[in-house]
Design a protein around this motif. Structure first.
Motif, PDB file in Angstrom:
ATOM      1  N   VAL A  92       0.822  -1.223   0.000  1.00 25.74           N
ATOM      2  CA  VAL A  92       0.000   0.000   0.000  1.00 25.74           C
ATOM      3  C   VAL A  92       0.852   1.267   0.000  1.00 25.74           C
ATOM      4  O   VAL A  92       0.579   2.196  -0.779  1.00 25.74           O
ATOM      5  N   PRO A  93       1.920   1.360   0.813  1.00 25.79           N
ATOM      6  CA  PRO A  93       2.729   2.587   0.776  1.00 25.79           C
ATOM      7  C   PRO A  93       3.435   2.816  -0.561  1.00 25.79           C
ATOM      8  O   PRO A  93       3.855   3.938  -0.850  1.00 25.79           O
ATOM      9  N   GLU A  94       3.560   1.788  -1.376  1.00 24.91           N
ATOM     10  CA  GLU A  94       4.221   1.906  -2.681  1.00 24.91           C
ATOM     11  C   GLU A  94       3.272   2.378  -3.779  1.00 24.91           C
ATOM     12  O   GLU A  94       3.705   2.648  -4.897  1.00 24.91           O
ATOM     13  N   LEU A  95       1.982   2.444  -3.484  1.00 25.01           N
ATOM     14  CA  LEU A  95       0.976   2.784  -4.485  1.00 25.01           C
ATOM     15  C   LEU A  95       0.507   4.213  -4.305  1.00 25.01           C
ATOM     16  O   LEU A  95       0.736   4.832  -3.281  1.00 25.01           O
ATOM     17  N   ALA A  96      -0.188   4.720  -5.315  1.00 29.47           N
ATOM     18  CA  ALA A  96      -0.715   6.078  -5.253  1.00 29.47           C
ATOM     19  C   ALA A  96      -2.163   6.100  -5.729  1.00 29.47           C
ATOM     20  O   ALA A  96      -2.610   5.210  -6.451  1.00 29.47           O
ATOM     21  N   ASP A  97      -2.860   7.115  -5.290  1.00 31.53           N
ATOM     22  CA  ASP A  97      -4.195   7.451  -5.767  1.00 31.53           C
ATOM     23  C   ASP A  97      -5.161   6.272  -5.741  1.00 31.53           C
ATOM     24  O   ASP A  97      -5.345   5.643  -4.723  1.00 31.53           O
ATOM     25  N   ARG A  98      -5.786   6.001  -6.886  1.00 29.32           N
ATOM     26  CA  ARG A  98      -6.838   4.984  -6.984  1.00 29.32           C
ATOM     27  C   ARG A  98      -6.307   3.594  -6.654  1.00 29.32           C
ATOM     28  O   ARG A  98      -6.991   2.790  -6.022  1.00 29.32           O
ATOM     29  N   GLU A  99      -5.075   3.316  -7.067  1.00 30.97           N
ATOM     30  CA  GLU A  99      -4.478   2.017  -6.766  1.00 30.97           C
ATOM     31  C   GLU A  99      -4.305   1.847  -5.257  1.00 30.97           C
ATOM     32  O   GLU A  99      -4.619   0.794  -4.698  1.00 30.97           O
ATOM     33  N   ALA A 100      -3.824   2.885  -4.602  1.00 31.33           N
ATOM     34  CA  ALA A 100      -3.650   2.833  -3.151  1.00 31.33           C
ATOM     35  C   ALA A 100      -4.992   2.663  -2.455  1.00 31.33           C
ATOM     36  O   ALA A 100      -5.112   1.868  -1.516  1.00 31.33           O
ATOM     37  N   ALA A 101      -6.010   3.383  -2.910  1.00 28.30           N
ATOM     38  CA  ALA A 101      -7.341   3.278  -2.300  1.00 28.30           C
ATOM     39  C   ALA A 101      -7.913   1.873  -2.471  1.00 28.30           C
ATOM     40  O   ALA A 101      -8.519   1.318  -1.542  1.00 28.30           O
ATOM     41  N   TYR A 102      -7.703   1.281  -3.645  1.00 29.73           N
ATOM     42  CA  TYR A 102      -8.194  -0.068  -3.935  1.00 29.73           C
ATOM     43  C   TYR A 102      -7.587  -1.075  -2.958  1.00 29.73           C
ATOM     44  O   TYR A 102      -8.295  -1.866  -2.331  1.00 29.73           O
ATOM     45  N   TYR A 103      -6.272  -1.019  -2.793  1.00 29.02           N
ATOM     46  CA  TYR A 103      -5.596  -1.970  -1.911  1.00 29.02           C
ATOM     47  C   TYR A 103      -5.747  -1.610  -0.436  1.00 29.02           C
ATOM     48  O   TYR A 103      -5.722  -2.493   0.420  1.00 29.02           O
ATOM     49  N   GLN A 104      -5.935  -0.347  -0.118  1.00 26.40           N
ATOM     50  CA  GLN A 104      -6.201   0.038   1.272  1.00 26.40           C
ATOM     51  C   GLN A 104      -7.532  -0.546   1.723  1.00 26.40           C
ATOM     52  O   GLN A 104      -7.658  -1.010   2.858  1.00 26.40           O
ATOM     53  N   ARG A 105      -8.513  -0.551   0.839  1.00 25.95           N
ATOM     54  CA  ARG A 105      -9.805  -1.144   1.179  1.00 25.95           C
ATOM     55  C   ARG A 105      -9.636  -2.642   1.460  1.00 25.95           C
ATOM     56  O   ARG A 105     -10.226  -3.188   2.394  1.00 25.95           O
ATOM     57  N   LEU A 106      -8.814  -3.326   0.659  1.00 25.13           N
ATOM     58  CA  LEU A 106      -8.532  -4.736   0.924  1.00 25.13           C
ATOM     59  C   LEU A 106      -7.876  -4.906   2.296  1.00 25.13           C
ATOM     60  O   LEU A 106      -8.227  -5.818   3.047  1.00 25.13           O
ATOM     61  N   LEU A 107      -6.942  -4.026   2.611  1.00 19.82           N
ATOM     62  CA  LEU A 107      -6.276  -4.084   3.915  1.00 19.82           C
ATOM     63  C   LEU A 107      -7.276  -3.836   5.042  1.00 19.82           C
ATOM     64  O   LEU A 107      -7.273  -4.545   6.051  1.00 19.82           O
ATOM     65  N   ASP A 108      -8.132  -2.863   4.864  1.00 10.94           N
ATOM     66  CA  ASP A 108      -9.142  -2.559   5.899  1.00 10.94           C
ATOM     67  C   ASP A 108     -10.028  -3.773   6.160  1.00 10.94           C
ATOM     68  O   ASP A 108     -10.291  -4.131   7.320  1.00 10.94           O
ATOM     69  N   MET A 109     -10.480  -4.420   5.094  1.00 12.67           N
ATOM     70  CA  MET A 109     -11.321  -5.618   5.271  1.00 12.67           C
ATOM     71  C   MET A 109     -10.543  -6.731   5.944  1.00 12.67           C
ATOM     72  O   MET A 109     -11.055  -7.428   6.836  1.00 12.67           O
ATOM     73  N   THR A 110      -9.289  -6.902   5.541  1.00 17.26           N
ATOM     74  CA  THR A 110      -8.452  -7.943   6.115  1.00 17.26           C
ATOM     75  C   THR A 110      -8.290  -7.761   7.616  1.00 17.26           C
ATOM     76  O   THR A 110      -8.442  -8.707   8.394  1.00 17.26           O
ATOM     77  N   VAL A 111      -8.000  -6.548   8.031  1.00 19.92           N
ATOM     78  CA  VAL A 111      -7.807  -6.259   9.453  1.00 19.92           C
ATOM     79  C   VAL A 111      -9.101  -6.537  10.221  1.00 19.92           C
ATOM     80  O   VAL A 111      -9.080  -7.137  11.300  1.00 19.92           O
ATOM     81  N   LEU A 112     -10.229  -6.135   9.661  1.00 17.02           N
ATOM     82  CA  LEU A 112     -11.500  -6.353  10.338  1.00 17.02           C
ATOM     83  C   LEU A 112     -11.837  -7.845  10.449  1.00 17.02           C
ATOM     84  O   LEU A 112     -12.300  -8.306  11.494  1.00 17.02           O
ATOM     85  N   VAL A 113     -11.611  -8.588   9.380  1.00 20.86           N
ATOM     86  CA  VAL A 113     -11.909 -10.023   9.409  1.00 20.86           C
ATOM     87  C   VAL A 113     -11.008 -10.733  10.410  1.00 20.86           C
ATOM     88  O   VAL A 113     -11.458 -11.593  11.164  1.00 20.86           O
ATOM     89  N   LEU A 114      -9.729 -10.385  10.431  1.00 21.34           N
ATOM     90  CA  LEU A 114      -8.802 -11.034  11.351  1.00 21.34           C
ATOM     91  C   LEU A 114      -8.965 -10.573  12.790  1.00 21.34           C
ATOM     92  O   LEU A 114      -8.557 -11.291  13.713  1.00 21.34           O
TER      93      LEU A 114
END
Length: 93
Positions: free
Chosen positions: A70-92
């Motif tokens: 995520v820190p290596e990405l920008a803009d829409r790409e970062a938002a796309y993968y940040q959402r995946l990270l957010d879901m991952t953290v919540l599920v775990l």
């Protein structure tokens, strides 16, 4: 579960960032990362918030990978993968 459900709905509406097809970021193959998280999150939602040990371990690996990319990405790409990270953290969590 409500927050994950909402984030999942948002995720399904977003196209995969085309630049990241067949690309590795920080040593992580981005399409597979997306697919692995999606499979685990959809299983968790379909099972009423339950995830077997194998998928939980796989998702924990994805969490570490997402934290790297995520820190290596920008803009829409970062938002796309940040959402995946957010879901991952919540599920775990």
């Amino acid at each position: 579960m409500t927050t994950v459900s909402r984030l999942w709905g948002e995720h399904l509406k977003q196209p995969f960032p085309s630049r990241l097809r067949s690309v590795e970021v920080a040593g992580v193959e981005m399409v597979m990362l997306d697919a692995n998280v999606a499979g685990c999150v959809s299983t968790w939602l379909n099972n009423g918030g339950d995830l077997d040990g194998w998928r939980r371990d796989a998702l924990a690996t994805c969490e570490r990978q997402l934290e790297r990319v995520v820190p290596e990405l920008a803009d829409r790409e970062a938002a796309y993968y940040q959402r995946l990270l957010d879901m991952t953290v919540l599920v775990l969590g």
